[in-house]
Design a protein around this motif. Structure first.
Motif, PDB file in Angstrom:
ATOM      1  N   HIS A 181       2.821   1.785  -2.124  1.00  0.00           N
ATOM      2  CA  HIS A 181       3.511   2.047  -3.566  1.00  0.00           C
ATOM      3  C   HIS A 181       2.211   2.239  -4.432  1.00  0.00           C
ATOM      4  O   HIS A 181       2.378   1.448  -5.586  1.00  0.00           O
ATOM      5  N   PHE A 182       1.426   3.169  -4.290  1.00  0.00           N
ATOM      6  CA  PHE A 182       0.761   3.829  -5.473  1.00  0.00           C
ATOM      7  C   PHE A 182       1.266   5.382  -5.347  1.00  0.00           C
ATOM      8  O   PHE A 182       1.260   6.114  -4.279  1.00  0.00           O
ATOM      9  N   GLN A 183       1.053   6.121  -6.405  1.00  0.00           N
ATOM     10  CA  GLN A 183       1.696   7.407  -6.784  1.00  0.00           C
ATOM     11  C   GLN A 183       0.437   8.300  -6.327  1.00  0.00           C
ATOM     12  O   GLN A 183      -0.758   8.284  -6.665  1.00  0.00           O
ATOM     13  N   ILE A 184       1.056   9.296  -5.478  1.00  0.00           N
ATOM     14  CA  ILE A 184       0.004  10.314  -5.151  1.00  0.00           C
ATOM     15  C   ILE A 184       0.538  11.775  -5.573  1.00  0.00           C
ATOM     16  O   ILE A 184      -0.075  12.744  -5.312  1.00  0.00           O
ATOM     17  N   ASP A 185       1.866  11.757  -5.873  1.00  0.00           N
ATOM     18  CA  ASP A 185       2.206  13.025  -6.553  1.00  0.00           C
ATOM     19  C   ASP A 185       3.255  12.810  -7.551  1.00  0.00           C
ATOM     20  O   ASP A 185       4.368  12.228  -7.158  1.00  0.00           O
ATOM     21  N   PRO A 186       3.057  13.306  -8.645  1.00  0.00           N
ATOM     22  CA  PRO A 186       3.887  12.914  -9.985  1.00  0.00           C
ATOM     23  C   PRO A 186       5.220  13.907  -9.698  1.00  0.00           C
ATOM     24  O   PRO A 186       6.115  13.621 -10.296  1.00  0.00           O
ATOM     25  N   ASP A 187       5.276  14.820  -8.718  1.00  0.00           N
ATOM     26  CA  ASP A 187       6.197  15.847  -8.558  1.00  0.00           C
ATOM     27  C   ASP A 187       6.990  15.517  -7.235  1.00  0.00           C
ATOM     28  O   ASP A 187       7.779  16.230  -6.794  1.00  0.00           O
ATOM     29  N   VAL A 211       0.722  -1.130  -0.023  1.00  0.00           N
ATOM     30  CA  VAL A 211       0.031   0.015   0.104  1.00  0.00           C
ATOM     31  C   VAL A 211       0.725   1.239   0.157  1.00  0.00           C
ATOM     32  O   VAL A 211       0.284   2.414  -0.226  1.00  0.00           O
ATOM     33  N   GLY A 251      -7.721   7.291  -0.122  1.00  0.00           N
ATOM     34  CA  GLY A 251      -7.765   6.420  -1.450  1.00  0.00           C
ATOM     35  C   GLY A 251      -8.042   5.068  -1.042  1.00  0.00           C
ATOM     36  O   GLY A 251      -8.810   4.101  -1.737  1.00  0.00           O
ATOM     37  N   GLU A 290      10.478   4.452  -7.893  1.00  0.00           N
ATOM     38  CA  GLU A 290       9.510   5.008  -8.488  1.00  0.00           C
ATOM     39  C   GLU A 290       9.272   6.711  -8.025  1.00  0.00           C
ATOM     40  O   GLU A 290       9.698   6.869  -6.797  1.00  0.00           O
ATOM     41  N   HIS A 317       5.538   8.017  -4.624  1.00  0.00           N
ATOM     42  CA  HIS A 317       4.598   6.834  -3.908  1.00  0.00           C
ATOM     43  C   HIS A 317       4.011   7.557  -2.681  1.00  0.00           C
ATOM     44  O   HIS A 317       5.091   8.428  -2.008  1.00  0.00           O
ATOM     45  N   ILE A 357      -4.305  11.448   3.064  1.00  0.00           N
ATOM     46  CA  ILE A 357      -4.767  11.737   1.733  1.00  0.00           C
ATOM     47  C   ILE A 357      -4.551  10.221   0.837  1.00  0.00           C
ATOM     48  O   ILE A 357      -5.644   9.805   0.164  1.00  0.00           O
TER      49      ILE A 357
END
Lengths: 338, 338
Positions: free
Chosen positions: B172-178, B170, B259, B186, B189, B255
């Motif tokens: 390892h999901f992207q919450i901010d591409p910056d 959990v 999700g 990655e 994350h 945040i």
């Protein structure tokens, strides 16, 4: 709690599935193999009283069809919105003022037969799991890329409902704090970047920035009329700017799928929606980006990403299967508290 | 597949749980009520041969303890990394060169008793679900905020393993591409923003920007020595800049929890890690931000967010419970293919 299901012996091998969507109500008589024996559709009324009357009419019509001569096991309903384990819809995005309506109880009273109610994406996932792209699997994710992003998740052979029935709102996790406003009021949810609508929005921004002439041409030269279909048309023609839009959109889809795959470790991801009609145009770059970002790609089997198999009838088929399975195994009955 | 579990009649009411961490290996003799009857720990060796020898020694010692006079049901192992359904560890972040090691098979051969192996966060979640903060619940999320973010998820009363055993990553999901670079390679994350390490990083950036004097003072004036503990110390003293760091960090935790809650609809979220020792300092703003962003807050029961109950022994207790439950119900045996 007790259920309204009569304690019959053998279940009839047929059921009625109903898919309540924003534009139409689709109802079908379905057998246990998922074959649609008869089907009816009408435009969606705008309030619950109207929807209930339409559902009662459609079900009445299908139950008297010659193909239903042996009776039906019950009625399964899939509806957009938050459906709890008792079949109460707490919130429906397409129906203004729709709040905490006991849909299952009202329909059982009106129809005199067992009814199950679940989220539309959940019943579609059930159909794909039993008869479609995820047939025979125990762990799968079914994603619908349409106006929004719908999701249904198969965990250990069963559709994930969560503690109250509201699970699998997979469009609603933030993937960009600077992203677009979501229909739900939050910022940068995956839905705002991965839905079919998001593809259209990406294309319109591209055209507004002076790129994407082939996309604009496909839309007849009207920048405001540009949709994802025009991207597909221009990309099929080999236009590099359209292909760049496809690739950017595919990345946005993939990055959310990566998160879901890291969380669920599915055997397969099936994607439904108009985009999968375009063959591998979108699926190929989605797969490539997905494999480039999934956790531990070198150490694990990655799930296949395939088109969903059942098309627009996944909802009615899955809704019918839900009530058939509930009838066969009451403890598994979706839409009924356990 | 067949299992190595002997077909005994009644299971002994005790088992050994082993928690293989980056710094130490903790082993305990545990009874079915989760009581730790005896315990041993050693520093973690740096390769698998060393770890296996240590585990065999510790288990041997605990099995001959007077408290184990009736025998043990088996040995449960929790380890950081990707553990498949056969108890093969495909990747372990703390053990260089550790690839596809059949840990369960090797330990069963060395120990001559049933062994189950699962991810450390999964066994901790099992312990919290059976005996701790999520006791008696069927849908819960247990998150550990430490060096990274660990997660274990209870779905319908069982720990989510996924199609191959790799579920619940959990962090390892992207919450901010910056966002920052994740240990997995990655970008952005959730782990990079919500781990205990991320709190320290946020505090060091705050100090480097000339804010957070009370934080710096708590760290003895050395900007490079600032950690989350210094934020807590300054915030407990009422320093507004430290409280702002707490609030920002709490938002970043919330945040991601939003999700996960939208996806799983849990009845409860339990948070483990040093932060929960600070009472409600972090939990209060995490709850507030969570409720401000969860989907359909007005239409649903929101899960409680509470501290995990079992502390650093959650891993050994959960590992022991895993092998006890597997012994009682072989079809549920984690670490064994079904």
């Amino acid at each position: 709690m007790s259920t309204a299901a009569p304690a019959t012996g053998r279940a009839p091998a047929r059921a009625v599935g109903v898919d309540i969507g924003g534009t139409k109500v689709l109802a079908a008589l379905v057998d246990t193999a998922g074959a649609v024996l008869a089907e009816e559709r009408v435009a969606s009324p705008h309030d619950w009283d109207g929807i209930r009357d339409v559902v009662v009419d459609l079900v009445g019509s299908l139950r008297t069809a010659p193909e239903a001569a042996g009776g039906v096991a019950g009625v399964g309903v899939g509806a957009a919105g938050m459906v709890d384990l008792d079949g109460v819809i707490h919130y429906a995005p397409n129906v203004p003022g729709f709040r905490k309506v006991p849909v299952r109880a009202e329909l059982e009273a009106a129809l005199g037969c067992p009814v199950v109610v679940d989220n539309d994406a959940n019943v579609a996932a059930l159909a794909e799991a039993r008869l479609g792209a995820a047939r025979g699997l125990r762990h799968a994710i079914v994603i619908t890329l349409g106006t929004g992003v719908g999701g249904g998740i198969l965990v250990d052979g069963r559709v994930l409902r969560g503690g109250h029935g509201f699970a699998a709102e997979v469009g609603h996790f933030q993937i960009d704090p600077d992203g677009p406003l979501c229909a739900c009021g939050e910022i940068g949810h995956w839905e705002t970047l991965a839905s079919g609508s998001a593809l259209g929005e990406l294309a319109r921004r591209t055209v507004a920035a002076g790129r994407g002439r082939a996309i604009l041409a496909a839309a007849g030269g009207d920048p405001g009329a540009v949709t994802g279909e025009h991207v597909s048309a221009a990309a099929h023609g080999g236009d590099p700017e359209a292909l760049a839009v496809v690739d950017r959109y595919a990345y946005q889809v993939a990055i959310g799928l990566v998160g879901l795959a890291n969380i669920f470790d599915p055997e397969l991801i099936a994607i439904a929606g108009g985009l999968v009609n375009d063959g591998d145009l979108y699926l190929r770059p989605i797969r490539a980006h997905f494999l480039g970002h999934i956790e531990g790609a070198a150490y694990r089997p990655a799930p296949a990403i395939v088109p969903a198999a059942l098309g627009e009838r996944a909802g009615v088929i899955g809704a019918a299967l839900a009530v058939i399975e509930a009838h066969a195994r009451p403890e598994n009955r979706p839409g009924v508290g356990g």
